[in-house]
Write a protein that holds these residues in place. Structure first.
Motif, PDB file in Angstrom:
ATOM      1  N   ASP A  44       0.750  -1.234  -0.059  1.00 20.41           N
ATOM      2  CA  ASP A  44       0.310  -0.178   0.064  1.00 20.41           C
ATOM      3  C   ASP A  44       0.830   1.357  -0.058  1.00 20.41           C
ATOM      4  OD1 ASP A  44      -2.172  -1.826  -0.095  1.00 20.41           O
ATOM      5  OD2 ASP A  44      -2.807  -1.111   1.872  1.00 20.41           O
ATOM      6  N   TYR A  45       1.856   1.304   0.803  1.00 18.02           N
ATOM      7  CA  TYR A  45       2.642   2.561   1.106  1.00 18.02           C
ATOM      8  C   TYR A  45       3.169   2.856  -0.349  1.00 18.02           C
ATOM      9  CZ  TYR A  45       6.230   5.955   2.275  1.00 18.02           C
ATOM     10  OH  TYR A  45       7.308   6.809   2.398  1.00 18.02           O
ATOM     11  N   PRO A  46       4.160   2.003  -0.840  1.00 16.63           N
ATOM     12  CA  PRO A  46       4.825   2.397  -1.997  1.00 16.63           C
ATOM     13  C   PRO A  46       4.022   2.485  -3.246  1.00 16.63           C
ATOM     14  CG  PRO A  46       5.318   0.068  -1.443  1.00 16.63           C
ATOM     15  CD  PRO A  46       4.712   0.787  -0.177  1.00 16.63           C
ATOM     16  N   PHE A  47       2.923   1.964  -3.053  1.00 18.05           N
ATOM     17  CA  PHE A  47       1.746   1.979  -4.246  1.00 18.05           C
ATOM     18  C   PHE A  47       1.155   3.548  -4.248  1.00 18.05           C
ATOM     19  CE2 PHE A  47      -2.478   1.785  -5.981  1.00 18.05           C
ATOM     20  CZ  PHE A  47      -2.425   1.640  -7.391  1.00 18.05           C
ATOM     21  N   VAL A  48       1.059   3.970  -3.286  1.00 17.87           N
ATOM     22  CA  VAL A  48       0.317   5.184  -3.108  1.00 17.87           C
ATOM     23  C   VAL A  48       1.469   6.282  -3.438  1.00 17.87           C
ATOM     24  CG1 VAL A  48      -0.613   7.110  -1.555  1.00 17.87           C
ATOM     25  CG2 VAL A  48      -1.147   4.860  -1.281  1.00 17.87           C
ATOM     26  N   ALA A  49       2.794   6.103  -3.116  1.00 22.56           N
ATOM     27  CA  ALA A  49       4.018   6.765  -3.399  1.00 22.56           C
ATOM     28  C   ALA A  49       3.935   6.786  -4.916  1.00 22.56           C
ATOM     29  CB  ALA A  49       5.062   6.430  -2.883  1.00 22.56           C
ATOM     30  N   TRP A  50       3.827   5.615  -5.827  1.00 21.70           N
ATOM     31  CA  TRP A  50       3.791   5.337  -7.145  1.00 21.70           C
ATOM     32  C   TRP A  50       2.458   6.367  -7.673  1.00 21.70           C
ATOM     33  CZ3 TRP A  50       0.442   3.909 -10.803  1.00 21.70           C
ATOM     34  CH2 TRP A  50       1.110   3.737 -12.226  1.00 21.70           C
ATOM     35  N   CYS A  51       1.485   6.278  -7.092  1.00 25.07           N
ATOM     36  CA  CYS A  51       0.384   7.114  -7.496  1.00 25.07           C
ATOM     37  C   CYS A  51       0.762   8.623  -7.539  1.00 25.07           C
ATOM     38  CB  CYS A  51      -1.065   6.798  -6.922  1.00 25.07           C
ATOM     39  SG  CYS A  51      -1.620   4.937  -7.264  1.00 25.07           S
ATOM     40  N   TYR A  52       1.246   8.975  -6.687  1.00 23.53           N
ATOM     41  CA  TYR A  52       1.646  10.429  -6.307  1.00 23.53           C
ATOM     42  C   TYR A  52       2.749  10.808  -7.464  1.00 23.53           C
ATOM     43  CZ  TYR A  52       3.526  14.733  -4.423  1.00 23.53           C
ATOM     44  OH  TYR A  52       3.764  15.856  -3.973  1.00 23.53           O
ATOM     45  N   GLY A  53       3.623   9.981  -7.786  1.00 25.03           N
ATOM     46  CA  GLY A  53       4.607  10.190  -9.031  1.00 25.03           C
ATOM     47  C   GLY A  53       4.070  10.537 -10.070  1.00 25.03           C
ATOM     48  N   LEU A 154      -6.295   8.607 -13.881  1.00 28.52           N
ATOM     49  CA  LEU A 154      -5.615   8.060 -12.669  1.00 28.52           C
ATOM     50  C   LEU A 154      -6.163   6.670 -12.254  1.00 28.52           C
ATOM     51  CD1 LEU A 154      -3.760   8.729  -9.989  1.00 28.52           C
ATOM     52  CD2 LEU A 154      -5.906   9.757  -8.978  1.00 28.52           C
ATOM     53  N   PRO A 155      -5.432   5.907 -11.998  1.00 32.62           N
ATOM     54  CA  PRO A 155      -6.029   4.457 -11.825  1.00 32.62           C
ATOM     55  C   PRO A 155      -7.081   4.486 -10.416  1.00 32.62           C
ATOM     56  CG  PRO A 155      -3.720   4.182 -12.076  1.00 32.62           C
ATOM     57  CD  PRO A 155      -3.840   5.808 -12.144  1.00 32.62           C
ATOM     58  N   VAL A 156      -7.973   3.819 -10.498  1.00 32.46           N
ATOM     59  CA  VAL A 156      -9.111   3.965  -9.413  1.00 32.46           C
ATOM     60  C   VAL A 156      -8.378   3.448  -8.232  1.00 32.46           C
ATOM     61  CG1 VAL A 156     -11.613   3.115  -8.685  1.00 32.46           C
ATOM     62  CG2 VAL A 156     -10.942   3.732 -11.269  1.00 32.46           C
ATOM     63  N   ARG A 157      -7.642   2.354  -8.214  1.00 36.43           N
ATOM     64  CA  ARG A 157      -6.967   2.066  -7.079  1.00 36.43           C
ATOM     65  C   ARG A 157      -6.331   2.809  -6.355  1.00 36.43           C
ATOM     66  NH1 ARG A 157      -5.206  -3.331  -5.441  1.00 36.43           N
ATOM     67  NH2 ARG A 157      -2.979  -3.208  -4.298  1.00 36.43           N
ATOM     68  N   CYS A 158      -5.808   3.787  -6.753  1.00 29.12           N
ATOM     69  CA  CYS A 158      -4.916   4.757  -6.269  1.00 29.12           C
ATOM     70  C   CYS A 158      -5.732   5.617  -5.100  1.00 29.12           C
ATOM     71  CB  CYS A 158      -4.341   5.769  -7.227  1.00 29.12           C
ATOM     72  SG  CYS A 158      -3.147   5.198  -8.365  1.00 29.12           S
ATOM     73  N   GLU A 159      -6.946   5.834  -5.555  1.00 31.77           N
ATOM     74  CA  GLU A 159      -7.793   6.421  -4.524  1.00 31.77           C
ATOM     75  C   GLU A 159      -8.348   5.565  -3.354  1.00 31.77           C
ATOM     76  OE1 GLU A 159     -10.750   9.348  -6.046  1.00 31.77           O
ATOM     77  OE2 GLU A 159      -9.934   9.149  -8.086  1.00 31.77           O
ATOM     78  N   THR A 160      -8.611   4.496  -3.707  1.00 30.62           N
ATOM     79  CA  THR A 160      -9.257   3.556  -2.442  1.00 30.62           C
ATOM     80  C   THR A 160      -8.137   3.136  -1.732  1.00 30.62           C
ATOM     81  OG1 THR A 160      -8.709   1.788  -4.163  1.00 30.62           O
ATOM     82  CG2 THR A 160     -11.089   2.801  -3.989  1.00 30.62           C
ATOM     83  N   VAL A 161      -6.769   2.892  -2.190  1.00 23.48           N
ATOM     84  CA  VAL A 161      -5.807   2.612  -1.190  1.00 23.48           C
ATOM     85  C   VAL A 161      -5.388   3.422  -0.248  1.00 23.48           C
ATOM     86  CG1 VAL A 161      -3.340   1.284  -1.295  1.00 23.48           C
ATOM     87  CG2 VAL A 161      -5.051   0.433  -2.838  1.00 23.48           C
ATOM     88  N   SER A 162      -5.278   4.839  -1.192  1.00 22.76           N
ATOM     89  CA  SER A 162      -4.679   5.729  -0.488  1.00 22.76           C
ATOM     90  C   SER A 162      -5.599   6.229   0.879  1.00 22.76           C
ATOM     91  CB  SER A 162      -4.901   7.009  -1.017  1.00 22.76           C
ATOM     92  OG  SER A 162      -4.448   8.491  -0.426  1.00 22.76           O
TER      93      SER A 162
END
Length: 216
Positions: A44-53, A154-162
């Motif tokens: 989760d944490y690195p994935f949200v960071a990936w979404c941020y980037g 933006l992938p939908v998963r980004c918002e739900t995981v964040s």
């Protein structure tokens, strides 16, 4: 089993039944909120960071892409549509993207505060990985890059995981802060301590009494 017996067994099988046997059902496609973008981390944490980037890279390309986007929108106009309306979509996406960035930043900060070990270096690597999706070689034309930029979402998963990461991290962080607080005396302990009268020292006379003379 002899070769002859094996041949008889194969001959006895019903070929029609084998042909009409139902094929296995294909695996169901994951829901949009569960789809992991190619190259993105699973945690989760690195994935949200990936979404941020990835989102940061998209927003940083706005000014560079808009001249080519405007040219494409002018050239391929749909009947009955206005250019101003279509260009407004990109302005709205830019505004919404900035809001999403703040949400991702809040989730990452909460996770870093709730972690018992430093994880910001891992987040920095994931941010760079997310931004790299916008890296293109010299063979990619401006028009091609602009088309990819126009169609990106933006992938939908980004918002739900964040949202899940921030909520979970805030709960863990509050627990850690509660455990780290020093234990202070209660109000009843303070009141009890105030009512205790210290006894006079044996070598000291009580107030108003003369000290007994020493025996010669």
């Amino acid at each position: 089993m002899t070769p002859f017996a094996l041949a008889l067994a194969l001959f006895a099988q019903d070929p029609a039944a084998a042909e009409t046997a139902p094929a296995p059902a294909p695996a169901a496609a994951p829901a949009p909120e569960d789809r992991l973008p190619p190259g993105a981390p699973r945690e989760d944490y690195p994935f949200v960071a990936w979404c941020y980037g990835a989102l940061r890279g998209y927003l940083d390309l706005h000014d560079e892409m808009m001249p080519e986007v405007t040219r494409i929108e002018k050239q391929f106009r749909k009947p009955g549509t206005r250019l101003e309306d279509d260009l407004k979509v990109y302005a709205d996406m830019r505004r919404d993207g900035r809001v999403r960035l703040q949400q991702f930043q809040a989730a990452l900060t909460a996770a870093e505060k709730a972690s018992v070990r430093p994880i910001n270096a891992t987040g920095a690597v994931a941010v760079r990985q997310g931004r790299q999706i916008w890296n293109t070689g010299p063979e990619v034309t401006k028009a091609r890059k602009a088309q990819e930029w126009m169609s990106w979402a933006l992938p939908v998963r980004c918002e739900t995981v964040s949202a899940s990461l921030e909520s979970r991290s805030n709960l863990i962080g509050a627990t850690l802060r509660a455990n780290q607080q020093e234990v202070r005396p209660s109000a009843t302990d303070d009141a009890l301590q105030a009512t205790v009268t210290p006894e006079p020292h044996p070598a000291t006379a009580a107030p108003g009494e003369a000290a007994a003379p020493e025996t010669p």
